[in-house]
Write an enzyme that holds these catalytic residues in place. Structure first.
Site, short mmCIF file in Angstrom:
data_model
loop_
_atom_site.label_atom_id
_atom_site.label_comp_id
_atom_site.label_asym_id
_atom_site.label_seq_id
_atom_site.Cartn_x
_atom_site.Cartn_y
_atom_site.Cartn_z
N LYS A 46 0.85 -1.21 0.00
CA LYS A 46 0.00 0.00 0.00
C LYS A 46 0.87 1.24 0.00
CE LYS A 46 0.76 1.31 4.54
NZ LYS A 46 1.57 2.49 4.90
N GLY B 242 3.58 -1.44 4.08
CA GLY B 242 2.58 -2.37 4.62
C GLY B 242 2.79 -3.83 4.23
N GLY C 167 4.34 -6.53 5.60
CA GLY C 167 4.04 -7.52 6.65
C GLY C 167 2.55 -7.57 6.95
N SER C 168 1.90 -6.40 6.91
CA SER C 168 0.46 -6.33 7.19
C SER C 168 -0.33 -7.01 6.08
CB SER C 168 0.01 -4.87 7.29
OG SER C 168 0.75 -4.21 8.28
N ASP D 28 -2.31 -1.59 10.27
CA ASP D 28 -2.50 -1.54 8.81
C ASP D 28 -3.17 -2.80 8.26
OD1 ASP D 28 -1.23 0.88 8.82
OD2 ASP D 28 0.63 0.16 7.92
O1 C5P Z 1 -0.28 -1.35 15.08
P1 C5P Z 1 1.16 -1.54 14.77
O2 C5P Z 1 1.76 -2.69 15.55
O3 C5P Z 1 1.45 -1.65 13.32
O4 C5P Z 1 1.89 -0.22 15.26
C1 C5P Z 1 3.28 -0.14 15.45
C2 C5P Z 1 3.57 1.04 16.36
O5 C5P Z 1 3.28 2.28 15.70
C3 C5P Z 1 2.72 1.07 17.62
O6 C5P Z 1 3.31 0.33 18.65
C4 C5P Z 1 2.68 2.54 17.94
O7 C5P Z 1 3.86 2.92 18.61
C5 C5P Z 1 2.70 3.20 16.58
N1 C5P Z 1 1.35 3.57 16.10
C6 C5P Z 1 0.74 4.68 16.65
N2 C5P Z 1 -0.48 5.06 16.16
C7 C5P Z 1 -1.08 4.39 15.16
C8 C5P Z 1 -0.46 3.27 14.58
C9 C5P Z 1 0.77 2.89 15.07
O8 C5P Z 1 1.27 5.31 17.57
N3 C5P Z 1 -2.26 4.83 14.69
#
Ligand code: C5P
Length: 317
Positions: free
Chosen positions: A15, A104, A106-107, A140
């Protein structure tokens, strides 16, 4: 029960973010976002097999070692647990999407497991269940259960599909720079970088999204991460300028970077801009709209699905 595995070969597309606004830190310590996600043709390949059985085993191999563990393994465990099914899952991942680049990859790989494994295992999971599982795996992941273009709010997990835009081609430039997403968020939340009034941020994003729908010229959004990531890595700002000079509209950081993308008026124009990025990892891409995204899935799951419905439904259920 058959001992023959049910297999599928899936493409998990990357993405880009056509615009991204960070509004502030939430009580759950994530950040409140406004973004427009768009799937593109750059993709990983996941070969997945499922053999029903009394015991459960999940085997994963990957063309490149994935730091911090492979999300596809967690996704498969979550599917088996939620669908209350046991058996052997084997997965071979061929990575093409650069990692830690804001694309994105891995997502998308994890979402591919959420879409395909229930089909192979003969279970039907509702879109609500899949979205909940996706949000557990990462912010994501839910977007890749939808594909095409979508507005995302909240952590990036509350999604509203946008109508399919016209086909577009572009370049993704992925420098060998790793940007830590949590650190980029933290830097953004620093008081000196959040001086713009929140109301202005929301209205500028709103007009950007409106222009996504039916506008004659491509709407150019902004990515808030550029204000912190370009300060740390000035060479990324230089790459964005190069994309703009070559005629890309828009040209922007994807997610928290370090990949940048530029969209061009035609595939030919994008191709002509390619040599200007010699020495960088650069990919010629096209935008994957929702119709094409779903088509990829229906083709990949072929004999295992019952009709062309979304999300894909198992014919073994
Ligand atoms: O959700 P994911 O594990 O991909 O997010 C990785 C890190 O990015 C989270 O631990 C957080 O620190 C940050 N994050 C955030 N706000 C979001 C998405 C991600 O602070 N909306």
């Amino acid at each position: 029960m058959s001992a023959e595995p049910r297999r599928a070969r899936l493409r998990a597309p990357a993405k880009i973010n056509l615009g991204l606004k960070v509004l502030g830190r939430r009580p759950d310590s994530y950040h409140e976002l406004r973004t427009v996600f768009q799937t593109i043709s750059l993709a990983d390949t996941l070969e997945i097999g499922f053999t029903p059985g009394r015991s459960t085993a999940i085997e994963v191999s990957s063309s490149i070692e994935i730091p911090g563990g492979n999300l596809v393994e967690r996704a498969a465990a979550l599917v088996l647990d939620t669908a209350k099914v046991s058996g052997r899952v084997s997965m071979q991942l061929t990575k093409r999407i650069p990692m830690g680049a804001g694309l994105g990859g891995g997502s998308s790989d994890a979402a591919a497991v959420l879409l395909a494994l229930p089909v192979l295992a003969g279970r039907r999971l509702s879109i609500e269940t899949l979205l909940g599982m996706g949000a557990c795996l990462g912010s994501d992941v839910p977007f890749f259960l939808l594909g095409g273009a979508a507005v995302a709010l909240s952590r990036g997990t509350e999604l509203y599909p946008l109508p399919d835009a016209r086909a577009a081609a572009g370049l993704v430039v992925a420098p060998a720079i790793h940007v830590s997403t949590p650190e980029a968020y933290r830097a953004m939340a620093a008081p000196e970088l959040t001086s713009a009034p929140v109301q202005n941020i929301i209205s500028s994003f709103q007009s950007f999204v409106w222009r996504q729908v039916g506008a004659a010229d491509p709407a150019s959004g902004e990515n808030d991460f550029e204000s912190v990531v370009f300060v740390q890595h000035p060479q990324l700002r230089a790459l964005k300028r190069r994309l703009l000079t070559l005629g890309a509209r828009p040209a922007m950081l994807s997610g928290s970077g370090s990949a940048l993308f530029g969209l061009f008026a035609s595939r030919e124009e994008a191709r002509r801009a390619l040599p200007a990025f010699g020495g960088q990892r650069v990919f010629l891409i096209s935008v994957v709209n929702r119709a094409r995204y779903r088509g990829l899935w229906w083709r990949a799951l072929g004999a295992h699905i019952a009709g062309k419905v979304w999300p894909p439904q198992s014919r073994y259920a």
